[in-house]
Design a protein around this motif. Sequence first.
Motif, short mmCIF file in Angstrom:
data_model
loop_
_atom_site.label_atom_id
_atom_site.label_comp_id
_atom_site.label_asym_id
_atom_site.label_seq_id
_atom_site.Cartn_x
_atom_site.Cartn_y
_atom_site.Cartn_z
N LEU A 167 -3.89 2.15 -9.66
CA LEU A 167 -4.86 1.42 -10.45
C LEU A 167 -4.17 0.60 -11.53
O LEU A 167 -3.04 0.90 -11.93
CB LEU A 167 -5.84 2.40 -11.12
N SER A 168 -4.88 -0.42 -12.01
CA SER A 168 -4.35 -1.17 -13.15
C SER A 168 -4.24 -0.25 -14.35
O SER A 168 -4.87 0.80 -14.40
CB SER A 168 -5.28 -2.36 -13.45
N ASN A 169 -3.42 -0.65 -15.31
CA ASN A 169 -3.19 0.16 -16.51
C ASN A 169 -2.35 1.39 -16.21
O ASN A 169 -2.46 2.41 -16.87
CB ASN A 169 -4.50 0.58 -17.18
N ASP A 170 -1.51 1.29 -15.14
CA ASP A 170 -0.49 2.31 -14.85
C ASP A 170 -1.07 3.69 -14.59
O ASP A 170 -0.57 4.70 -15.09
CB ASP A 170 0.53 2.38 -16.00
N LEU A 171 -2.11 3.73 -13.79
CA LEU A 171 -2.73 4.99 -13.41
C LEU A 171 -2.66 5.17 -11.89
O LEU A 171 -2.73 4.20 -11.14
CB LEU A 171 -4.19 5.04 -13.84
N VAL A 172 -2.52 6.41 -11.45
CA VAL A 172 -2.57 6.74 -10.03
C VAL A 172 -3.63 7.82 -9.85
O VAL A 172 -3.61 8.85 -10.52
CB VAL A 172 -1.21 7.24 -9.51
N LEU A 173 -4.58 7.58 -8.94
CA LEU A 173 -5.65 8.52 -8.67
C LEU A 173 -5.43 9.14 -7.29
O LEU A 173 -5.36 8.43 -6.29
CB LEU A 173 -7.01 7.83 -8.72
N PHE A 174 -5.33 10.46 -7.27
CA PHE A 174 -5.09 11.20 -6.03
C PHE A 174 -6.39 11.86 -5.56
O PHE A 174 -7.09 12.51 -6.35
CB PHE A 174 -4.06 12.31 -6.25
#
Length: 297
Positions: free
Chosen positions: A126-133
Amino acid sequence: MPEIPEMEIYKDYLNKWVKDKRISEVNVLRVKSVNLESVDFCHNLIGKRIQDITRRSKYIIFHLDDGYFLLTHMMLDGRLFLLPLDESKEDQPIKNLKSEVVNSGAEDLRQRIKQLPGKPSVIFGLSNDLVLFFCSLTLGYLRYLSQDELEAKLGELGSEPLDPSFDAQEFNRLLTGKRGMIKPWLMNPKNIAGVGNAYSNEALFGAGILPTRLISTLSSADRIRLYNSLTMILRDSIRLGGDMEEPFAPWDDFTGGYNPYFKVYDRTGKPCPVCQNVIEKSEIGGRNAFFCSICQK
């Protein structure tokens, strides 16, 4: 299995951290977890902005800016996990680090990210340096759906017990003329949407009603007590953190806070908190029922 409180907590966290972010990368590690070919699923999602996140029953719904929706159901073991990437790694730009994490293999990620609540099935960068698992979607799934497809899927569901329009009178109306035992009826999503094994057991204990009671034997007072017990327990669980032990993110110390407050669920052989009688367990409709044979009639 996550029920209303757990999914409501997920929804709130996602709205705080994921709403208005763009999906920059997608990795489908378990192809059976999505409803399209992997390449099509990724193509449809990459670049889309998440406009809102809502809940219906045990579903989480991502509203996308192309007019489509992403519907997810955790089923028994599915879990979400949000990873904010470490910006302190000066020798590795965040953009590259995010791509590396998103595109890693499932087993490699489980070795590198110890907090993951299971084997990754689908990953969003995701934008803003996030990763959603999306983890452990063995039975759970993600569906990219149109408005009509979403409405058809959700149209099968019954009443939301925490909806302002759902009052004791409506609950009584739904029970009128029904047959069978009360616990399976409570767990049927076509009757009440989002109540599963844990909270049906707790609601029945709070109302003093055995899970085997026939609906036809419930008095008006029984039905009012059950309505009040169910809605109070669901709200309390949301307020206290729900049942799941796995955190939503590395900083999450809230999720799972309701677990110590269960009075009968999964407490076979332990003393009833009211009368000290031993909590019993039986199987009803293929699911475990936990109850106190003294406090519940």
